[in-house]
Design a protein around this motif. Structure first.
Motif, PDB file in Angstrom:
ATOM      1  N   SER A 329      -5.113  13.264  74.935  1.00  0.00           N
ATOM      2  CA  SER A 329      -6.266  12.429  74.582  1.00  0.00           C
ATOM      3  C   SER A 329      -5.918  10.944  74.633  1.00  0.00           C
ATOM      4  O   SER A 329      -6.707  10.126  75.111  1.00  0.00           O
ATOM      5  CB  SER A 329      -6.762  12.792  73.181  1.00  0.00           C
ATOM      6  OG  SER A 329      -7.216  14.121  73.164  1.00  0.00           O
ATOM      7  N   ASN A 332      -5.776  10.011  78.263  1.00  0.00           N
ATOM      8  CA  ASN A 332      -7.099   9.938  78.879  1.00  0.00           C
ATOM      9  C   ASN A 332      -7.866   8.677  78.457  1.00  0.00           C
ATOM     10  O   ASN A 332      -8.479   8.009  79.283  1.00  0.00           O
ATOM     11  CB  ASN A 332      -7.921  11.179  78.517  1.00  0.00           C
ATOM     12  CG  ASN A 332      -7.349  12.442  79.139  1.00  0.00           C
ATOM     13  OD1 ASN A 332      -6.575  12.376  80.102  1.00  0.00           O
ATOM     14  ND2 ASN A 332      -7.685  13.596  78.588  1.00  0.00           N
ATOM     15  N   THR A 427      -3.157   4.962  86.383  1.00  0.00           N
ATOM     16  CA  THR A 427      -3.430   6.002  85.409  1.00  0.00           C
ATOM     17  C   THR A 427      -2.169   6.772  85.030  1.00  0.00           C
ATOM     18  O   THR A 427      -1.896   6.960  83.839  1.00  0.00           O
ATOM     19  CB  THR A 427      -4.506   6.940  85.978  1.00  0.00           C
ATOM     20  OG1 THR A 427      -5.660   6.150  86.264  1.00  0.00           O
ATOM     21  CG2 THR A 427      -4.883   8.011  84.987  1.00  0.00           C
ATOM     22  N   THR A 431      -0.836   6.808  81.314  1.00  0.00           N
ATOM     23  CA  THR A 431      -0.780   8.116  80.661  1.00  0.00           C
ATOM     24  C   THR A 431       0.624   8.405  80.143  1.00  0.00           C
ATOM     25  O   THR A 431       0.806   8.867  79.021  1.00  0.00           O
ATOM     26  CB  THR A 431      -1.189   9.213  81.668  1.00  0.00           C
ATOM     27  OG1 THR A 431      -2.479   8.882  82.193  1.00  0.00           O
ATOM     28  CG2 THR A 431      -1.255  10.563  81.012  1.00  0.00           C
TER      29      THR A 431
ATOM     30  N   SER B 268     -12.711   9.405  84.553  1.00  0.00           N
ATOM     31  CA  SER B 268     -13.648  10.088  83.658  1.00  0.00           C
ATOM     32  C   SER B 268     -14.498   9.127  82.839  1.00  0.00           C
ATOM     33  O   SER B 268     -14.754   9.369  81.658  1.00  0.00           O
ATOM     34  CB  SER B 268     -12.908  11.036  82.703  1.00  0.00           C
ATOM     35  OG  SER B 268     -12.255  12.035  83.410  1.00  0.00           O
ATOM     36  N   LEU B 292     -13.920  12.730  77.180  1.00  0.00           N
ATOM     37  CA  LEU B 292     -12.778  12.837  76.263  1.00  0.00           C
ATOM     38  C   LEU B 292     -12.890  14.095  75.412  1.00  0.00           C
ATOM     39  O   LEU B 292     -11.909  14.821  75.205  1.00  0.00           O
ATOM     40  CB  LEU B 292     -12.692  11.591  75.371  1.00  0.00           C
ATOM     41  CG  LEU B 292     -12.195  10.300  76.049  1.00  0.00           C
ATOM     42  CD1 LEU B 292     -12.172   9.156  75.041  1.00  0.00           C
ATOM     43  CD2 LEU B 292     -10.801  10.505  76.636  1.00  0.00           C
ATOM     44  N   LEU B 295     -12.346  17.191  77.517  1.00  0.00           N
ATOM     45  CA  LEU B 295     -10.937  17.354  77.875  1.00  0.00           C
ATOM     46  C   LEU B 295     -10.111  17.851  76.684  1.00  0.00           C
ATOM     47  O   LEU B 295      -9.081  18.495  76.866  1.00  0.00           O
ATOM     48  CB  LEU B 295     -10.369  16.046  78.442  1.00  0.00           C
ATOM     49  CG  LEU B 295     -10.926  15.679  79.825  1.00  0.00           C
ATOM     50  CD1 LEU B 295     -10.531  14.263  80.218  1.00  0.00           C
ATOM     51  CD2 LEU B 295     -10.447  16.680  80.880  1.00  0.00           C
ATOM     52  N   PRO B 428      -7.974  12.314  84.756  1.00  0.00           N
ATOM     53  CA  PRO B 428      -7.788  13.021  83.479  1.00  0.00           C
ATOM     54  C   PRO B 428      -8.091  14.518  83.580  1.00  0.00           C
ATOM     55  O   PRO B 428      -7.383  15.337  82.986  1.00  0.00           O
ATOM     56  CB  PRO B 428      -8.778  12.320  82.539  1.00  0.00           C
ATOM     57  CG  PRO B 428      -8.873  10.932  83.084  1.00  0.00           C
ATOM     58  CD  PRO B 428      -8.816  11.110  84.575  1.00  0.00           C
ATOM     59  N   THR B 432      -5.211  17.230  82.984  1.00  0.00           N
ATOM     60  CA  THR B 432      -5.349  18.192  81.893  1.00  0.00           C
ATOM     61  C   THR B 432      -5.180  19.624  82.386  1.00  0.00           C
ATOM     62  O   THR B 432      -4.482  20.434  81.764  1.00  0.00           O
ATOM     63  CB  THR B 432      -6.730  18.014  81.230  1.00  0.00           C
ATOM     64  OG1 THR B 432      -6.829  16.673  80.755  1.00  0.00           O
ATOM     65  CG2 THR B 432      -6.905  18.964  80.065  1.00  0.00           C
TER      66      THR B 432
END
Lengths: 453, 453
Positions: A329, A332, A427, A431, B268, B292, B295, B428, B432
């Protein structure tokens, strides 16, 4: 800039079904199809040698049009296999910006041979244009401009235009220069044909112009063309002398190229020279491997964080259940924040001066997001481990989302400040860094709140 | 499309230092600055009511130019506070594409009041253009086209152009229509002024044209303008009747808008209506929260995977050290693969037909990347846990990177196939899903190879 629509677009599906690629390509090259379609077709179906052979059979103007639309890498390869005479013809016929690019693809030997035999005027233009580094406004400009002197009337202006039209990229805007070649104004063909023949050009022309210096970045040139809806952007030196123009179609290509580069960077892919299918496997590998390896080492920080809290984990293995969810999370939210910021900076929507305002806004938005997500996960924490775990997980979520978001929004700004490309704040990078922060936050809070140390 | 360069660009830095925003804005609005700069300035410094008041004081042409450059949201707000008379003037003076947009912002009551009083010709145009859904080629086109009939000569053509020039967006390309208004050709002003006055227009014109249907996506329109370097793209219905044209400057705006949307989706973030600083905090929150939360639930899969292997983890807590590194690598490789694919599909560089070829290429590249990364992490595995752990970590790395990459490249294709926006395969989302696969792969391999079950 072409005179639009000369020929019909090619139905590529149909072509793909035909059996003999080289024959088919040859027929298309001859027929009345758009040069860009033919160039695509040749690139897709033929080898470099075949493309060169196919081009040599075409009349010069058609050959040049098609060559101009070949991808850079193919142009370079074709230039390596055609005769010096063909190269000479191409250099003379291509628009000066493309000719300069072609010249830069050649070997020093080829360059020397060609310069010897080129007409003096072409030689000077090509040497001048090819001296601007790739990626600058100078490298993007063409020197085929339609020019008018000051002090003439509309009738005389139209006469000059008619005589010189064939050598210009566009005659829809004509630039007026003084005897020292300084840009003093612009007049549109629309204004000229609507004005009385005896009207003075100096009165008709617009004197305040958007211009750019040749060493500015091509992205800035494209931004000006797009922002002011220009057909062409004049390039001038410090003394306001007119060096060339950048046409809207070249600006559109730059926009696509720069956006692609930013999008690839956003996923830690180094810029590709050509399209995805045409890039060699080795280059694709190279464009991806560096960042992946670097990020492994960044990810080790998370591993070290986990190792540090190994006792906490042993005492409460159930905590690991929430690890992917929490660090994911944070990553993201960080990816969202960095992407918004990188694009905002790229389109000129936000600048360095907006930093504090954006920070305040991000604090509020990320705070709200963190709270919402904490509320979403707390019941799961409650279900799997009771109130304590729910508290740890909820609180970690708020802190991790805030941390990820602030990191994500700050990194592009920092890079921009350091004159790096803000899109380097990819990203995967955000991340990975958010993950490390998330691991430490989560287990530290767990150790503390659950009294596990 | 404006007649370029009428006024000088605004030095925004200078403006920001001045003390009285509304006075300053007003002076700029009056002075000879570019309309886009004035619009930005008004938006940044004034309230909607102040903008409306400021605009009402300006002459109609200047007012319309500036209004046309205000962001959509501000146009809508300003339309809500100005008088019906002002709205009427704006609707009559704006280019028809902008007028139709403005009309769509109005309340049904305002629309009814305006339609009653508008001249019949404008009414029909606006009703027609505003009927195309936003995001289509039809909504992007303008109906101010310069038209010529068939069967005339060049001299007559130029006479007609001179007479009708003021009502057209561009006269550099003029479209030739038959009596039933079907598009039969195009002629450029360049060709007209270079041709002998008695030459036949029908012989001079180009008959094979790139065109688009009004219900196609605006992105396709922009792609055609960019690919064929068009000044304007004609929009025709199924019977080849000319409905309007899409000018290159509107196409450039579409490119920027669509790229921004794709870039935001890649992280996203749901598309924002306006720029980052102008979007309200509530809308920013909304654009980010949905994905979010979704995900989080996707991340639960990873959690469940971990819970399933809790015994393995308890038996060998050191395994958790490598968890972020392994699942992070899979996510990063997946993000690279999906981003390359999404952009490739967006610019038309790859298509559905390239699927098998791209899959083969990705297998090779991702395999090489996985091996390289396995070699990079194995020594760390060796150092922290001996040969067994090194083997588990190395093997997991290869499988996870392959899995992430193939997932990343396939998802955009699948979405494209299902007629969804491939950009929904965001970083994302891919990260994930790759995480979940990574957790299962890693612990399953560890359980098996280390005999921990």
């Amino acid at each position: 800039m072409t005179e639009q629509n000369e020929s019909k677009p090619l139905e590529l599906n149909l072509v793909n079904e035909l059996p003999l690629p080289s024959d088919v390509s040859w027929r298309f090259a001859q027929a009345n199809f758009q040069p860009v379609d033919v160039a695509d077709q040749l690139t897709a179906l033929l080898t470099v040698e075949e493309i060169a052979a196919c081009l040599e059979l075409l009349p010069l103007i058609r050959r040049t049009e098609i060559f101009d639309y070949l991808p850079d890498g193919i142009q370079e390869a074709v230039a390596g296999v055609v005769s010096l005479d063909s190269l000479m013809e191409l250099l003379e016929e291509l628009p000066s910006d493309s000719a300069a690019d072609l010249f830069n693809y050649l070997s020093p030997d080829q360059q020397a041979d060609l310069l010897k035999d080129l007409p003096a005027r072409n030689r000077a233009t090509i040497q001048h244009l090819s001296s601007y580094p790739s990626g600058t406004a100078g490298a993007l400009m063409t020197s085929e401009i339609s020019l008018l002197p000051t002090g003439i009337n509309v009738q005389r202006a139209l006469e000059i235009l008619r005589r010189t039209a064939t050598g210009s990229e566009t005659i829809y805007h004509t630039y007026i220069v003084d005897p020292r070649h300084r840009l003093v104004g612009v007049v549109s063909l629309r204004e000229l044909i609507l004005a009385p023949p005896k009207a003075s050009l100096d009165k008709l022309m617009t004197e305040e112009l958007v211009t750019i210096l040749p060493d500015e970045h091509q992205q800035e040139a494209a931004r000006l063309v797009s922002r002011y809806d220009l057909l062409a952007l004049p390039v001038v030196d410090e003394s306001q002398r007119l060096l060339g123009i950048i046409t809207y179609d070249d600006a559109m290509d730059v926009v696509e190229e720069e956006d692609t580069e930013d999008i690839h960077l956003s996923a830690s892919v180094a810029p590709l020279e050509t399209g995805l299918l045409r890039t060699s496997l080795v280059n694709l590998y190279r464009s991806r491997v560096m960042w992946l390896i670097l990020l492994i080492f960044a990810n080790l920080v998370s591993g070290v964080g986990i190792a540090f809290f190994e006792d906490t984990i042993s005492a409460k293995v159930a905590l690991v259940f929430f690890l992917p969810l929490l660090i994911g999370s944070g990553g993201n939210a960080g990816a969202q924040a960095s992407t918004l910021m990188v694009r905002g900076l790229a389109v000129g929507d936000v600048g360095l001066g907006d930093w504090t305002r954006l920070l305040g806004r991000e604090l509020l938005v990320a705070g709200a997001l963190g709270l919402t997500m904490a509320i979403a996960v707390s019941p799961i924490g409650m279900f799997r481990g009771g109130t304590d775990i729910a508290l740890v997980v909820g609180l970690s979520m708020v802190v991790i989302v805030l941390f990820g978001s602030l990191l994500g929004m700050s990194l592009p700004f920092l890079l921009h400040r350091l004159k790096w490309d803000p899109a380097t704040a990819s990203t995967p990078l955000v991340t990975t860094l958010a993950d490390a922060g998330g691991v430490v936050t989560y287990f530290a809070l767990a150790t503390w709140l659950l009294g596990l140390h």
